[in-house]
Design an enzyme around this catalytic site. Structure first.
Site, PDB file in Angstrom:
ATOM      1  N   HIS A  93       8.998   7.829   1.824  1.00 24.67           N
ATOM      2  CA  HIS A  93      10.461   7.827   1.745  1.00 24.67           C
ATOM      3  C   HIS A  93      10.948   9.250   1.980  1.00 24.67           C
ATOM      4  O   HIS A  93      10.333  10.202   1.495  1.00 24.67           O
ATOM      5  CB  HIS A  93      10.947   7.367   0.364  1.00 24.67           C
ATOM      6  CG  HIS A  93      10.545   5.973   0.028  1.00 24.67           C
ATOM      7  ND1 HIS A  93      10.760   4.914   0.870  1.00 24.67           N
ATOM      8  CD2 HIS A  93       9.937   5.462  -1.078  1.00 24.67           C
ATOM      9  CE1 HIS A  93      10.298   3.802   0.308  1.00 24.67           C
ATOM     10  NE2 HIS A  93       9.784   4.112  -0.870  1.00 24.67           N
ATOM     11  N   ALA A 120       9.715  -0.894   6.058  1.00 16.24           N
ATOM     12  CA  ALA A 120       8.648  -1.273   5.125  1.00 16.24           C
ATOM     13  C   ALA A 120       9.253  -1.981   3.919  1.00 16.24           C
ATOM     14  O   ALA A 120      10.401  -1.720   3.549  1.00 16.24           O
ATOM     15  CB  ALA A 120       7.892  -0.023   4.675  1.00 16.24           C
ATOM     16  N   ASP A 160       0.844  -1.191   0.000  1.00 17.46           N
ATOM     17  CA  ASP A 160       0.000   0.000   0.000  1.00 17.46           C
ATOM     18  C   ASP A 160       0.880   1.241   0.000  1.00 17.46           C
ATOM     19  O   ASP A 160       1.886   1.297  -0.685  1.00 17.46           O
ATOM     20  CB  ASP A 160      -0.950  -0.051   1.216  1.00 17.46           C
ATOM     21  CG  ASP A 160      -2.231   0.746   1.006  1.00 17.46           C
ATOM     22  OD1 ASP A 160      -2.143   1.984   0.936  1.00 17.46           O
ATOM     23  OD2 ASP A 160      -3.312   0.137   0.921  1.00 17.46           O
ATOM     24  N   ALA A 172      12.647  -0.082   2.923  1.00 17.86           N
ATOM     25  CA  ALA A 172      12.942   1.266   3.423  1.00 17.86           C
ATOM     26  C   ALA A 172      13.088   1.183   4.939  1.00 17.86           C
ATOM     27  O   ALA A 172      12.110   0.954   5.653  1.00 17.86           O
ATOM     28  CB  ALA A 172      11.818   2.227   3.049  1.00 17.86           C
ATOM     29  N   CYS A 225       1.062   1.775   4.981  1.00 16.01           N
ATOM     30  CA  CYS A 225       0.742   0.421   4.518  1.00 16.01           C
ATOM     31  C   CYS A 225      -0.726   0.068   4.748  1.00 16.01           C
ATOM     32  O   CYS A 225      -1.093  -1.104   4.752  1.00 16.01           O
ATOM     33  CB  CYS A 225       1.655  -0.623   5.184  1.00 16.01           C
ATOM     34  SG  CYS A 225       3.390  -0.213   4.997  1.00 16.01           S
TER      35      CYS A 225
END
Length: 236
Positions: free
Chosen positions: A100, A165, A96, A180, A196
């Protein structure tokens, strides 16, 4: 399977780079590998090796939405995105929405899994294992959360939180996108999304957990070391 197995992985640190050109670069490396695979299929007596890469990059503030994601998980409108100096990109990975930004290590392994094993589920678990081993060196117990990719702390507790993630895509067993890891990330940026799509858990960073700034180059070296161990590869 490939007739010529290549377990060398070329490492590249791209430094700070916008999301779109980084994604374009991954697609370029993917395309070259797919062309090699087509050549090998058509020329069984003249096999070429496919290439593997591990890219590290730090993106300026960006929210990315995976192909199975829901736009309503982005809580900031266009004006708010401008105000916080962030962009929004829809991508072709699984998962999802995620964020970043600076102080985060984004890793993009472009691996031909036919050089390793043809199992995406195992690949995801191995990526998680790399991060679990990395943060263990900082005294943190990373865990997997059933049905939720990535690396978590205190799974099963009311204060469970995600520190890394993950979302990937594979074409003919060649992977793009990746993980990440929040190191010194500005966690306020997560307030503008439902990370997410998960509403009942928090996100965290190494800095937040350790209550100090963490040497990001040191973390990168640890990730590289554990990547080599977990994937049984050679970084070049």
């Amino acid at each position: 399977m490939n007739s010529i197995i290549n377990k060398k992985v070329e490492f590249q640190d791209l430094g700070t780079k916008d999301y779109q050109p980084s994604w374009d670069y991954q697609e370029e490396l993917l395309k070259k590998n797919l062309e090699t695979k087509i050549f090998n299929r058509e020329n069984p007596d003249h096999q070429k090796t496919t290439n593997n890469y591990l890219l590290f990059v730090e993106h300026p503030h960006v929210y990315t939405l995976g192909k199975s994601g829901h736009e309503e998980n982005l809580l900031a409108n266009e004006d708010k995105l401008k105000e916080i100096n962030a962009t929004y990109v829809k991508v072709n990975r699984g998962g999802d929405i995620t964020y970043h930004g600076f102080g985060q290590i984004v890793g993009y392994p472009i691996l031909d899994l036919e050089n390793f094993y043809t199992d995406i589920h195992r690949y995801m678990r191995d990526l998680e294992e790399v991060i679990i081993r990395t943060i263990a060196e900082y005294g943190l117990k990373g865990e997997r959360s059933n049905g939720e990719t990535g690396v978590w702390l205190d799974v099963g507790q009311p204060y469970a939180r995600k520190i890394c993630a993950m979302g990937v895509k594979a074409s003919r067993w060649v992977t793009i996108h990746g993980f990440a890891l929040n190191v010194n990330t500005d966690m306020r940026y997560f307030e503008y999304i439902i990370p997410c799509g998960i509403t009942d858990k928090q996100v965290t960073s190494l800095k937040r957990e350790l209550e100090r700034e963490v040497d990001i180059e040191d973390v990168k070296e640890k990730i590289k070391k554990h990547f080599v161990d977990v994937f049984g590869c050679e970084l070049i």
